[in-house]
Design a protein around this motif. Structure first.
Motif, short mmCIF file in Angstrom:
data_model
loop_
_atom_site.label_atom_id
_atom_site.label_comp_id
_atom_site.label_asym_id
_atom_site.label_seq_id
_atom_site.Cartn_x
_atom_site.Cartn_y
_atom_site.Cartn_z
N GLN A 1 93.29 58.52 -33.03
CA GLN A 1 93.63 59.02 -31.71
C GLN A 1 92.86 58.21 -30.66
N CYS A 2 93.47 57.98 -29.52
CA CYS A 2 92.83 57.27 -28.42
C CYS A 2 92.71 58.21 -27.23
N VAL A 3 91.52 58.28 -26.68
CA VAL A 3 91.24 59.21 -25.59
C VAL A 3 90.91 58.40 -24.34
N ASN A 4 91.49 58.80 -23.21
CA ASN A 4 91.27 58.05 -21.96
C ASN A 4 90.29 58.73 -21.02
N LYS A 5 89.67 59.79 -21.44
CA LYS A 5 88.66 60.46 -20.61
C LYS A 5 87.53 60.89 -21.52
N PRO A 6 86.27 60.73 -21.14
CA PRO A 6 85.84 59.99 -19.95
C PRO A 6 85.91 58.49 -20.17
N TYR A 7 85.87 57.74 -19.08
CA TYR A 7 85.87 56.28 -19.16
C TYR A 7 84.55 55.83 -19.81
N PRO A 8 84.52 54.80 -20.64
CA PRO A 8 85.64 53.93 -21.01
C PRO A 8 86.51 54.56 -22.09
N PHE A 9 87.73 54.04 -22.23
CA PHE A 9 88.63 54.54 -23.24
C PHE A 9 88.04 54.28 -24.63
N VAL A 10 88.13 55.25 -25.49
CA VAL A 10 87.61 55.11 -26.85
C VAL A 10 88.65 55.63 -27.83
N GLU A 11 88.52 55.18 -29.06
CA GLU A 11 89.40 55.68 -30.11
C GLU A 11 88.58 56.36 -31.19
N HIS A 12 89.16 57.39 -31.76
CA HIS A 12 88.48 58.19 -32.77
C HIS A 12 89.33 58.21 -34.04
N TYR A 13 88.62 58.39 -35.17
CA TYR A 13 89.30 58.51 -36.46
C TYR A 13 88.79 59.78 -37.13
N LYS A 14 89.73 60.55 -37.67
CA LYS A 14 89.38 61.83 -38.28
C LYS A 14 90.06 61.95 -39.64
N LEU A 15 89.42 62.72 -40.53
CA LEU A 15 89.98 63.00 -41.85
C LEU A 15 90.44 64.45 -41.88
N ILE A 16 91.70 64.65 -42.32
CA ILE A 16 92.23 66.00 -42.45
C ILE A 16 92.75 66.18 -43.87
N ASP A 17 92.85 67.43 -44.30
CA ASP A 17 93.33 67.73 -45.65
C ASP A 17 94.82 67.45 -45.73
N ASP A 18 95.23 66.78 -46.81
CA ASP A 18 96.64 66.43 -46.98
C ASP A 18 97.44 67.54 -47.65
N THR A 19 96.76 68.54 -48.23
CA THR A 19 97.46 69.57 -48.98
C THR A 19 97.69 70.84 -48.17
N ASN A 20 96.90 71.03 -47.12
CA ASN A 20 97.13 72.20 -46.27
C ASN A 20 96.62 71.88 -44.87
N ASP A 21 96.86 72.78 -43.95
CA ASP A 21 96.46 72.57 -42.56
C ASP A 21 94.96 72.76 -42.39
N SER A 22 94.31 71.75 -41.87
CA SER A 22 92.86 71.81 -41.67
C SER A 22 92.55 72.53 -40.36
N SER A 23 91.54 73.39 -40.41
CA SER A 23 91.05 73.99 -39.19
C SER A 23 90.12 73.00 -38.51
N SER A 24 89.79 73.27 -37.24
CA SER A 24 88.99 72.31 -36.47
C SER A 24 87.61 72.07 -37.10
N ASP A 25 87.04 73.10 -37.78
CA ASP A 25 85.72 72.91 -38.37
C ASP A 25 85.78 72.17 -39.71
N GLN A 26 87.00 71.98 -40.25
CA GLN A 26 87.15 71.26 -41.51
C GLN A 26 87.47 69.78 -41.29
N ILE A 27 87.79 69.40 -40.08
CA ILE A 27 88.13 68.02 -39.77
C ILE A 27 86.86 67.17 -39.74
#
Length: 466
Positions: free
Chosen positions: A61-87
């Motif tokens: 994901q790429c975020v444009n706020k706050p400056y400068p623009f940064v990109e983030h990488y996250k791991l989520i579970d492929d077998t079920n929906d991950s909650s925010s605390d599991q990411i």
């Protein structure tokens, strides 16, 4: 390598360990460090990882706020929906130059990412937190360039491909033939090839901005012959023989207004199609997925399903059948998980800029571990930014301590398992010695019994003679 375990047993144990443990075990001894960083071990570890099914997805994901623009990488579970605390969050070690928003993603294969900004190209392995900067490309003229990143299993080599079409200053057939240059990770350099001669004139790329699909030693693009207003087709570039080839799609499957791009789903070449597309977003409701069941066989194209995404952009599928969808909101975009059976939508809490999301299988590997370390890019920051960075560093130190504590616990468990294994080996060795002694005794007993029988036979013979 070990006073108690044979080398092949140690290798088998190391091959089964996660990447983080292997990185730590390099400090155990010089012999272990030399072993883990050899190309043979890295290759065999990758082969084992490829044979296992990944249970995580990596999301960009790429975020444009706050400056400068940064990109983030996250791991989520492929077998079920991950909650925010599991990411899980993965630190991205690079920063773009001051006037560039974010890196352009070329592609991902076997857990490696290739990205670029202007003429700066990098290959990054998030599982070992390491990247290398490639030499500057050979082709520097003004041109329209399409990039791809793939893996050639025949030579165990990762390659970056640049297909450059010089800007036309006059009507010329030569202007339709692209220049093709390839970077080989094994060779560590770029080279210009004659691959452009196999490119079919008149075709142009239509999936620019979306990474091409890497599969079976080739990279795949969607192209269209605009002069003849034809339906989309798939163009493959073989990384081994460096030749372009066309792969036909089912007749009438797509129209000229459809937005189609390549992907890999379930290990098969796939096409994701949206009915219509404009300004970076699907404006129609329907999205269909076509899968080539048998690679290279046109008749094996199968339409998996068509689903109403309410204008969302399909990013990929989870193992449970849910679809990851980029949804447009008033101020930004977000990723949601959509269940096509129940038609329920769950927001994963991952937001960012339009058309910058990317989803792929996460695979741990040791590729780049045997390469020299690269320097992290530096840039000037304000005092306010420095203060925020200090907070981030403190939080990172806390997480590192927790991770170190967990690794120490795992090390203790591993040492316990190794101790048990050593005891089993010693026990087996003792049993072998005992079995050898029993066998020797049995042979002596049989020999004695045989001698006694021979004596009895002789005695009976003597009595009969008398």
């Amino acid at each position: 390598m070990s006073d108690y375990l044979p080398e092949e047993v140690v290798l088998e144990i190391l091959h089964r360990l996660p990447v983080k443990s292997l990185i730590r075990f390099r400090c155990v001894s010089k012999s272990w460090n030399s072993l883990i960083t050899t190309s043979a071990f890295i290759k065999s570890h990758l082969t084992r990882s490829l044979s296992l099914s990944s249970d995580k997805l990596i999301v960009r994901q790429c975020v444009n706020k706050p400056y400068p623009f940064v990109e983030h990488y996250k791991l989520i579970d492929d077998t079920n929906d991950s909650s925010s605390d599991q990411i899980q969050h993965i630190d991205f070690p690079l920063r773009c130059s001051r006037f560039i928003c974010h890196f352009n993603l070329i592609g991902s294969v076997n857990g490696l990412f290739s990205l670029f900004e202007e003429d700066r190209f990098v290959i990054w392995n998030p599982s070992i937190r390491k990247f290398i900067t490639l030499p500057k490309p050979c082709i520097r003229v003004k041109s329209v360039v399409h990039e791809a990143f793939g893996f050639d299993p025949r030579t165990n080599d990762y390659k970056v491909v640049r297909i450059a079409f010089p800007r036309r200053t006059q009507s010329s057939e030569m202007a339709k033939i692209p220049l093709v240059e390839i970077y080989s990770l094994n060779e560590g350099s770029w080279r210009i090839t004659s691959a452009g001669n196999s490119f079919s004139p008149g075709f142009s790329f239509v999936d620019r901005g979306r990474p091409s699909a890497s599969l079976n030693g080739a990279v795949h693009f969607v192209v269209r012959d605009w002069d003849n207003k034809s339906d989309p087709s798939v163009l493959s570039f073989d990384l081994g023989d460096e030749v372009f080839r066309m792969i036909s799609v089912p007749n009438g499957a797509f129209s000229t207004s459809d937005y189609v791009h390549t992907s890999v789903i379930g290990g098969s070449l796939s096409l994701l199609c949206h009915d219509s597309y404009t300004y970076g977003h699907a404006v129609n409701n329907c999205c269909s997925i076509w899968v080539m069941k048998e690679y290279g066989v046109v008749d094996s194209w199968t339409k998996q399903f068509t689903v109403n995404l309410n204008g969302g952009l399909l990013l990929g599928l989870q193992k449970n059948g849910n679809m990851l969808v980029e949804t447009k909101l008033p101020l930004h975009c977000e990723i949601s998980s959509y269940d096509p059976k129940s038609k329920q939508v769950k927001n994963l809490g991952i937001c960012g800029m339009s058309y910058t999301f990317f989803v792929d299988n996460y695979m741990e590997n040791l590729v780049l571990l045997d390469k020299p370390n690269d320097k992290v890019s530096k840039r000037r920051v304000s005092r306010k930014r420095k203060y925020s960075l200090i907070k981030v560093v403190s939080e990172k130190e806390r997480r590192d301590k927790e991770t170190s504590h967990e690794l120490e616990k795992k090390m203790l468990h591993l040492e316990h398992d190794i101790t048990i294994l050593k005891a089993k080996v010693m026990e087996i060795s003792t049993l072998k010695s005992e079995m050898a002694a029993l066998k020797s005794q049995a042979l002596r007993f049989v020999q004695q019994l045989s001698n006694q029988v021979q004596n009895m036979i002789s005695s009976v013979g003597n009595v009969g003679s008398a």
